[in-house]
Design an enzyme around this catalytic site. Structure first.
Site, PDB file in Angstrom:
ATOM      1  N   HIS A 143       0.848  -1.196   0.000  1.00 50.51           N
ATOM      2  CA  HIS A 143       0.000   0.000   0.000  1.00 50.51           C
ATOM      3  C   HIS A 143       0.888   1.253   0.000  1.00 50.51           C
ATOM      4  O   HIS A 143       2.040   1.205   0.466  1.00 50.51           O
ATOM      5  CB  HIS A 143      -0.889  -0.038   1.248  1.00 50.51           C
ATOM      6  CG  HIS A 143      -1.864   1.080   1.353  1.00 50.51           C
ATOM      7  ND1 HIS A 143      -1.554   2.283   1.953  1.00 50.51           N
ATOM      8  CD2 HIS A 143      -3.147   1.185   0.933  1.00 50.51           C
ATOM      9  CE1 HIS A 143      -2.609   3.078   1.905  1.00 50.51           C
ATOM     10  NE2 HIS A 143      -3.581   2.452   1.289  1.00 50.51           N
ATOM     11  N   PRO A 144       0.396   2.386  -0.502  1.00 47.04           N
ATOM     12  CA  PRO A 144       1.239   3.594  -0.554  1.00 47.04           C
ATOM     13  C   PRO A 144       1.758   4.087   0.792  1.00 47.04           C
ATOM     14  O   PRO A 144       2.735   4.845   0.824  1.00 47.04           O
ATOM     15  CB  PRO A 144       0.301   4.630  -1.195  1.00 47.04           C
ATOM     16  CG  PRO A 144      -0.626   3.831  -2.034  1.00 47.04           C
ATOM     17  CD  PRO A 144      -0.853   2.565  -1.273  1.00 47.04           C
ATOM     18  N   ARG A 145       1.152   3.678   1.909  1.00 48.76           N
ATOM     19  CA  ARG A 145       1.688   4.076   3.209  1.00 48.76           C
ATOM     20  C   ARG A 145       2.933   3.272   3.584  1.00 48.76           C
ATOM     21  O   ARG A 145       3.617   3.613   4.554  1.00 48.76           O
ATOM     22  CB  ARG A 145       0.619   3.876   4.304  1.00 48.76           C
ATOM     23  CG  ARG A 145      -0.448   4.945   4.378  1.00 48.76           C
ATOM     24  CD  ARG A 145       0.066   6.270   4.923  1.00 48.76           C
ATOM     25  NE  ARG A 145       0.709   6.143   6.216  1.00 48.76           N
ATOM     26  CZ  ARG A 145       0.086   6.173   7.385  1.00 48.76           C
ATOM     27  NH1 ARG A 145      -1.231   6.312   7.425  1.00 48.76           N
ATOM     28  NH2 ARG A 145       0.744   6.069   8.514  1.00 48.76           N
ATOM     29  N   LYS A 146       3.203   2.199   2.860  1.00 45.41           N
ATOM     30  CA  LYS A 146       4.361   1.367   3.166  1.00 45.41           C
ATOM     31  C   LYS A 146       5.585   1.877   2.396  1.00 45.41           C
ATOM     32  O   LYS A 146       5.464   2.676   1.483  1.00 45.41           O
ATOM     33  CB  LYS A 146       4.075  -0.092   2.805  1.00 45.41           C
ATOM     34  CG  LYS A 146       2.768  -0.626   3.386  1.00 45.41           C
ATOM     35  CD  LYS A 146       2.675  -0.445   4.888  1.00 45.41           C
ATOM     36  CE  LYS A 146       1.461  -1.128   5.490  1.00 45.41           C
ATOM     37  NZ  LYS A 146       0.181  -0.450   5.179  1.00 45.41           N
ATOM     38  N   LEU A 147       6.777   1.375   2.774  1.00 48.44           N
ATOM     39  CA  LEU A 147       7.988   1.839   2.090  1.00 48.44           C
ATOM     40  C   LEU A 147       7.958   1.451   0.627  1.00 48.44           C
ATOM     41  O   LEU A 147       8.193   2.269  -0.261  1.00 48.44           O
ATOM     42  CB  LEU A 147       9.246   1.247   2.750  1.00 48.44           C
ATOM     43  CG  LEU A 147       9.809   1.994   3.961  1.00 48.44           C
ATOM     44  CD1 LEU A 147       8.899   1.817   5.167  1.00 48.44           C
ATOM     45  CD2 LEU A 147      11.217   1.518   4.279  1.00 48.44           C
TER      46      LEU A 147
END
Length: 380
Positions: free
Chosen positions: A179-183
């Site tokens: 997901h975009p919140r992950k690195l």
């Protein structure tokens, strides 16, 4: 005034070019780039097999399905986690049992899990919360002694280290989020890694409706192929467009981790003397990728967590409330649980500060300055 975001993916022309090349190739569904990404990601974290999927949620659900979890089975999960961790148990017909977490790192431990185990416990899901590695080996020994499966929810932990090796390297089943919140991001997407080739083969069939031959193999065959469906499966596939982006991101992962750890060290140093504030730290057994940098406010800090969020927002800093307590959500109203006092304290008193690869020292100084002023300290 520009707002400092809490997170921003590191994406540039390389990802755009890779995605465009996948589109131009004419193969945009699950295909050769997915297979390449699976192999590359598994090799990077030290697992023998990777199975690319549509999300970490579907990876967790598939892991529990592979273990045969169903009605009447209990699965221990932390309440201090995104609600998907508990939801996946419900999706396979099992019953989530909420365990508390340790106050230092927000992760479950033998101390918090053991009291929740019953004769109906079939699995324990351990989460590396915010990228901070959980102490998995003592939990694995506990589970093995009881004949219980251990699944690692490593959604946030790509690039984190546990006892000198990548997180997730030694487990039977570990689930990852892109997901975009992950690195490492593919927009949406996930991965299931495993040390068992037969488990991986079955997972690949199940993600594609239980088909005995993949759609990619069928379409590449010069002769007609009549497929069959060996069991009831799912549509949990990743696209080649996503995998193309993932391959570029994977090449950047080590640099991302180094930059985030440098920024985290800056926060730790600059906030060390703030009364009533505690910053997240590496545990004794590993190193975090600092997917999230959270701080806890106690009674010595002059503002509540929500008041601090409001002050930060007013000064152009986008922060977030800490990790949810899933047992408090309406979806789990009436769901029985034991003592979750640490979970509730951390949920009520933690906030996540901005941290992303392109964050500048000047932006970090703004965040720290707002906190210093709120604490009644002079600007550094």
């Amino acid at each position: 005034m520009d707002t400092i975001p809490v997170m921003k993916p590191w994406l540039d022309d390389a990802e755009a070019k890779a995605a465009a090349e996948a589109v131009s190739s004419g193969w945009i569904a699950q295909g050769p780039r997915v297979a390449e990404f699976e192999s590359a990601f598994a090799a990077h974290i030290g697992a023998s097999q990777g199975v690319a999927l549509s999300s970490c949620t579907t990876a967790l659900q598939l892991a529990l399905h592979l273990l045969g979890i169903g009605p009447g089975d209990e699965v221990v999960v932390p309440s201090f986690s995104f609600i998907a961790t508990a939801n996946c148990v419900v999706h396979v017909g099992g019953t989530p049992v909420f365990a508390d977490v340790e106050p230092q790192d927000g992760n479950v431990s033998v101390r918090t899990v053991e009291p929740t185990l019953t004769g109906r416990t079939r699995a324990v899901v351990v989460v590396d919360q915010g990228g901070v590695p959980a102490d998995v080996e003592p939990l694995r020994r506990l589970c093995e002694s009881r004949g219980i499966h251990l699944v690692e929810d490593a959604a946030c932990a790509a690039g984190s280290q546990y006892r000198g090796a990548p997180v997730g390297a030694s487990g039977l089943l570990a689930a990852w989020s892109f997901h975009p919140r992950k690195l490492l991001t593919t927009g949406e997407g996930g991965m299931l890694t495993t040390s068992d080739e037969q488990v991986a083969d079955r997972a690949r069939r199940l993600r594609e409706h239980g088909m005995n031959i993949s759609a990619a193999t069928r379409h590449q065959n010069r002769q007609p192929v009549i497929e069959s469906y060996l069991e009831v499966g799912f549509n949990f596939r990743m696209t080649d467009i996503q995998a193309a982006v993932g391959l570029v991101q994977l090449a950047k992962l080590e640099e991302m981790v180094q930059r985030r750890r440098s920024l985290a060290a800056g926060y730790q140093a600059m906030l060390a003397d703030v009364p009533g504030l505690r910053t997240v730290q590496d545990p004794a057994w590993g190193e975090s990728n600092f997917q999230s940098f959270w701080v806890e406010l106690d009674h010595d800090f002059p503002l509540t967590r929500n008041e601090m969020l409001t002050v930060l927002a007013a000064d152009g800093v986008s922060a977030r409330a800490g990790i949810m307590a899933a047992h408090r959500q309406p979806a789990y109203r009436g769901h029985g649980h034991g003592d979750l006092s640490t979970t509730e304290r951390l949920t009520d008193n933690t906030l996540i500060l901005p941290l992303f690869h392109a964050m500048t020292e000047a932006e970090q100084a703004v965040v720290v300055g707002v906190i210093h002023r709120a604490a009644g300290l002079r600007a550094a």
